[in-house]
Design a protein around this motif. Structure first.
Motif, PDB file in Angstrom:
ATOM      1  N   ASP A   1       7.935  -7.217 -11.991  1.00  0.00           N
ATOM      2  CA  ASP A   1       7.644  -6.187 -11.541  1.00  0.00           C
ATOM      3  C   ASP A   1       7.807  -6.058  -9.739  1.00  0.00           C
ATOM      4  O   ASP A   1       7.875  -7.027  -9.085  1.00  0.00           O
ATOM      5  CB  ASP A   1       6.161  -5.984 -11.626  1.00  0.00           C
ATOM      6  CG  ASP A   1       5.862  -5.924 -13.022  1.00  0.00           C
ATOM      7  OD1 ASP A   1       6.757  -5.161 -13.665  1.00  0.00           O
ATOM      8  OD2 ASP A   1       4.906  -6.288 -13.592  1.00  0.00           O
ATOM      9  N   LYS A   2       7.867  -4.843  -9.093  1.00  0.00           N
ATOM     10  CA  LYS A   2       7.764  -4.774  -7.755  1.00  0.00           C
ATOM     11  C   LYS A   2       6.530  -4.930  -7.244  1.00  0.00           C
ATOM     12  O   LYS A   2       5.671  -4.345  -7.577  1.00  0.00           O
ATOM     13  CB  LYS A   2       8.672  -3.400  -7.362  1.00  0.00           C
ATOM     14  CG  LYS A   2      10.082  -3.221  -7.737  1.00  0.00           C
ATOM     15  CD  LYS A   2      10.723  -2.234  -7.142  1.00  0.00           C
ATOM     16  CE  LYS A   2      12.229  -2.284  -7.277  1.00  0.00           C
ATOM     17  NZ  LYS A   2      12.921  -1.100  -6.942  1.00  0.00           N
ATOM     18  N   HIS A   3       6.480  -5.373  -6.018  1.00  0.00           N
ATOM     19  CA  HIS A   3       5.171  -5.644  -5.368  1.00  0.00           C
ATOM     20  C   HIS A   3       5.200  -5.719  -4.041  1.00  0.00           C
ATOM     21  O   HIS A   3       6.233  -6.236  -3.495  1.00  0.00           O
ATOM     22  CB  HIS A   3       4.260  -6.953  -6.040  1.00  0.00           C
ATOM     23  CG  HIS A   3       3.281  -7.207  -5.692  1.00  0.00           C
ATOM     24  ND1 HIS A   3       1.886  -6.560  -6.000  1.00  0.00           N
ATOM     25  CD2 HIS A   3       2.681  -8.368  -4.787  1.00  0.00           C
ATOM     26  CE1 HIS A   3       0.873  -7.224  -5.308  1.00  0.00           C
ATOM     27  NE2 HIS A   3       1.367  -7.899  -4.477  1.00  0.00           N
ATOM     28  N   ALA A   4       4.287  -5.299  -3.084  1.00  0.00           N
ATOM     29  CA  ALA A   4       4.408  -5.261  -1.796  1.00  0.00           C
ATOM     30  C   ALA A   4       3.871  -6.419  -1.287  1.00  0.00           C
ATOM     31  O   ALA A   4       4.453  -6.883  -0.039  1.00  0.00           O
ATOM     32  CB  ALA A   4       3.584  -4.381  -1.209  1.00  0.00           C
TER      33      ALA A   4
ATOM     34  N   GLN B   1       9.771  -7.341   2.462  1.00  0.00           N
ATOM     35  CA  GLN B   1       8.868  -7.285   1.281  1.00  0.00           C
ATOM     36  C   GLN B   1       8.117  -6.080   1.295  1.00  0.00           C
ATOM     37  O   GLN B   1       7.918  -5.418   0.065  1.00  0.00           O
ATOM     38  CB  GLN B   1       8.136  -8.384   1.358  1.00  0.00           C
ATOM     39  CG  GLN B   1       8.415  -9.790   1.053  1.00  0.00           C
ATOM     40  CD  GLN B   1       7.469 -10.905   1.301  1.00  0.00           C
ATOM     41  OE1 GLN B   1       6.372 -10.947   1.268  1.00  0.00           O
ATOM     42  NE2 GLN B   1       7.871 -12.247   1.305  1.00  0.00           N
ATOM     43  N   GLY B   2       7.769  -5.665   2.412  1.00  0.00           N
ATOM     44  CA  GLY B   2       7.099  -4.024   2.576  1.00  0.00           C
ATOM     45  C   GLY B   2       7.820  -3.109   1.983  1.00  0.00           C
ATOM     46  O   GLY B   2       7.490  -2.169   1.328  1.00  0.00           O
ATOM     47  N   MET B   3       9.099  -2.963   2.900  1.00  0.00           N
ATOM     48  CA  MET B   3       9.925  -1.992   2.491  1.00  0.00           C
ATOM     49  C   MET B   3      10.590  -1.896   1.141  1.00  0.00           C
ATOM     50  O   MET B   3      10.746  -0.707   0.624  1.00  0.00           O
ATOM     51  CB  MET B   3      11.026  -1.540   3.835  1.00  0.00           C
ATOM     52  CG  MET B   3      12.135  -2.629   3.636  1.00  0.00           C
ATOM     53  SD  MET B   3      13.277  -2.501   4.880  1.00  0.00           S
ATOM     54  CE  MET B   3      14.240  -3.893   4.687  1.00  0.00           C
ATOM     55  N   THR B   4      10.847  -3.020   0.644  1.00  0.00           N
ATOM     56  CA  THR B   4      11.590  -2.994  -0.729  1.00  0.00           C
ATOM     57  C   THR B   4      10.423  -3.147  -1.919  1.00  0.00           C
ATOM     58  O   THR B   4      10.967  -3.117  -3.039  1.00  0.00           O
ATOM     59  CB  THR B   4      12.260  -3.935  -0.756  1.00  0.00           C
ATOM     60  OG1 THR B   4      11.749  -5.375  -0.733  1.00  0.00           O
ATOM     61  CG2 THR B   4      13.616  -3.997   0.525  1.00  0.00           C
TER      62      THR B   4
ATOM     63  N   ILE C   1       3.242   2.453   4.423  1.00  0.00           N
ATOM     64  CA  ILE C   1       3.124   3.628   3.047  1.00  0.00           C
ATOM     65  C   ILE C   1       4.421   3.321   2.389  1.00  0.00           C
ATOM     66  O   ILE C   1       4.150   3.525   1.066  1.00  0.00           O
ATOM     67  CB  ILE C   1       3.425   4.795   4.030  1.00  0.00           C
ATOM     68  CG1 ILE C   1       2.247   5.675   4.885  1.00  0.00           C
ATOM     69  CG2 ILE C   1       3.730   6.045   2.864  1.00  0.00           C
ATOM     70  CD1 ILE C   1       2.463   6.501   5.639  1.00  0.00           C
ATOM     71  N   LEU C   2       5.468   2.929   2.716  1.00  0.00           N
ATOM     72  CA  LEU C   2       6.500   2.356   1.995  1.00  0.00           C
ATOM     73  C   LEU C   2       6.163   1.283   0.681  1.00  0.00           C
ATOM     74  O   LEU C   2       6.544   1.433  -0.308  1.00  0.00           O
ATOM     75  CB  LEU C   2       7.751   1.940   2.736  1.00  0.00           C
ATOM     76  CG  LEU C   2       8.937   3.057   3.103  1.00  0.00           C
ATOM     77  CD1 LEU C   2       9.713   2.248   3.922  1.00  0.00           C
ATOM     78  CD2 LEU C   2       9.316   3.656   1.926  1.00  0.00           C
ATOM     79  N   SER C   3       5.062   0.494   1.349  1.00  0.00           N
ATOM     80  CA  SER C   3       4.610  -0.695   0.354  1.00  0.00           C
ATOM     81  C   SER C   3       4.053  -0.149  -0.763  1.00  0.00           C
ATOM     82  O   SER C   3       3.720  -0.798  -1.714  1.00  0.00           O
ATOM     83  CB  SER C   3       3.728  -1.670   1.101  1.00  0.00           C
ATOM     84  OG  SER C   3       2.528  -1.183   1.503  1.00  0.00           O
ATOM     85  N   LEU C   4       3.400   1.127  -0.734  1.00  0.00           N
ATOM     86  CA  LEU C   4       2.759   1.873  -1.685  1.00  0.00           C
ATOM     87  C   LEU C   4       3.484   2.516  -2.721  1.00  0.00           C
ATOM     88  O   LEU C   4       3.234   3.099  -3.933  1.00  0.00           O
ATOM     89  CB  LEU C   4       1.735   2.737  -1.048  1.00  0.00           C
ATOM     90  CG  LEU C   4       0.678   2.182  -0.094  1.00  0.00           C
ATOM     91  CD1 LEU C   4      -0.268   3.339   0.560  1.00  0.00           C
ATOM     92  CD2 LEU C   4      -0.125   1.151  -0.644  1.00  0.00           C
TER      93      LEU C   4
END
Length: 335
Positions: free
Chosen positions: A332-335, A82-85, A218-221
């Motif tokens: 929408d994409k979301h971390a 979830q975090g990296m994508t 950082i990727l999640s941002l």
């Protein structure tokens, strides 16, 4: 900010007590209730002739240990995905990782029936990698295929396809009964020796996840933010997926397919402590292990005195949660 930092620390410090209580409840309750004094005697005055002592040592203790470990592995895998994508619907069970693992194990049980436990772990890991490659590869070829809902659809379709092919092979070669374990995820059939074989792979996967935690934050941002900060995003994603493959592969090798843990727990963890993956990854592991262990206890009583597959319990919670996310978050994409 201080309250945010206090919450993950509270989870980490309180976890030994909660885990100990979870282990005790899991050992005490089941089809055959066991008295507390019997549990104490098992650890300090073990009697090989005592049936209850044997049940605790050979069945209930490995079972709760397996549930705690598998829940932690799946939750950490889901958090990484979830975090990296930045895909709030990403999880090993939805993105084809567990289905790929179970598919390859099915083929190996049919065509390589004399494989050792270590061989099965390696086959499971290769199957996890296969599932990831197919889902992400196919999604990248579709218009807007990497959006959360479309990724979930692709993952579900591929997972269903792999499961169906596995079932067809199992029926044709008359292996359905043996292979049903990998799809019903019954923890009471877990092999204690297999847990020890999986530990080195788990250590590598968890250490990798923890080392990547700052980069995942950082990727999640957003990809653009990460690139502007000079991060090698492709390398980080590939390494993170390697950790996911390791942790998910050994989870399937241990107890078969268990869905939705990797979807639910990362969301719950971020809700409690925020989006800093330095805390999300270890806390998700703790909460995931506790969640699955209690789901296992619940599975013993939903159809008492018979046991229900633990995957049914996680699905009862996970399916409504998945539908809620799909409805409220849209595409929408979301971390």
């Amino acid at each position: 900010m201080k309250t945010r930092l206090a919450r993950p620390q509270w989870i980490l410090w309180s976890s030994p007590l909660i885990i100990a209580m979870t282990v005790l409840v899991s050992i005490l309750y089941g089809a055959k209730p066991i008295e507390l004094q019997t549990v104490v005697d098992t650890f300090f005055q073990f009697d090989p002739a005592n049936v209850d002592h044997q049940i605790i040592r050979s069945s209930r203790l490995p079972r709760v240990a397996g549930a705690l470990l598998i829940g932690a592995f799946l939750a950490i895998s889901g958090a990484l995905m979830q975090g990296m994508t930045r895909n709030y619907l990403a999880s090993p069970s939805i993105m084809g990782v567990t289905d790929g693992s179970a598919f390859v194990i099915t083929l190996c049980m049919i065509f390589l029936p004399n494989s050792s436990s270590l061989d099965m772990i390696m086959y499971s890991l290769s199957g996890s990698a296969l599932g990831v490659a197919i889902v992400f590869g196919l999604a990248s070829l579709l218009p807007n295929g990497l959006t959360p809902v479309r990724m979930a659809i692709v993952g579900t379709v591929i997972g269903t396809f792999l499961s169906s092919v596995s079932a067809a092979f199992a029926m044709y070669f008359q292996k359905s009964q043996n292979i049903s374990f990998w799809y019903n995820s019954r923890l009471h059939q877990l092999e204690p020796d297999l847990i020890w074989l999986c530990i080195p792979f788990a250590i590598i996967g968890i250490i990798t996840a923890l080392l990547l935690s700052k980069s995942i934050t950082i990727l999640s941002l957003g990809e653009e933010v990460a690139v502007n900060l000079g991060m090698r995003t492709l390398l980080i994603k590939m390494t993170a997926m390697g950790a996911v493959v390791l942790l998910t592969g050994i989870s399937v090798a241990l107890a078969g397919k268990i869905g939705f843990v990797g979807l639910i727990i990362p969301h719950m963890t971020r809700f409690l402590i925020g989006i800093d993956y330095k805390w999300v990854i270890p806390c998700a592991g703790i909460l995931g292990g506790i969640f699955l262990a209690w789901a296992d206890v619940l599975s013993r009583f939903l159809n008492y005195p018979y046991e229900m597959p633990i995957g049914v319990v996680t699905a009862l919670i996970g399916v409504p949660f998945f539908l809620y996310l799909a409805r409220t978050r849209g595409g929408d994409k979301h971390a």
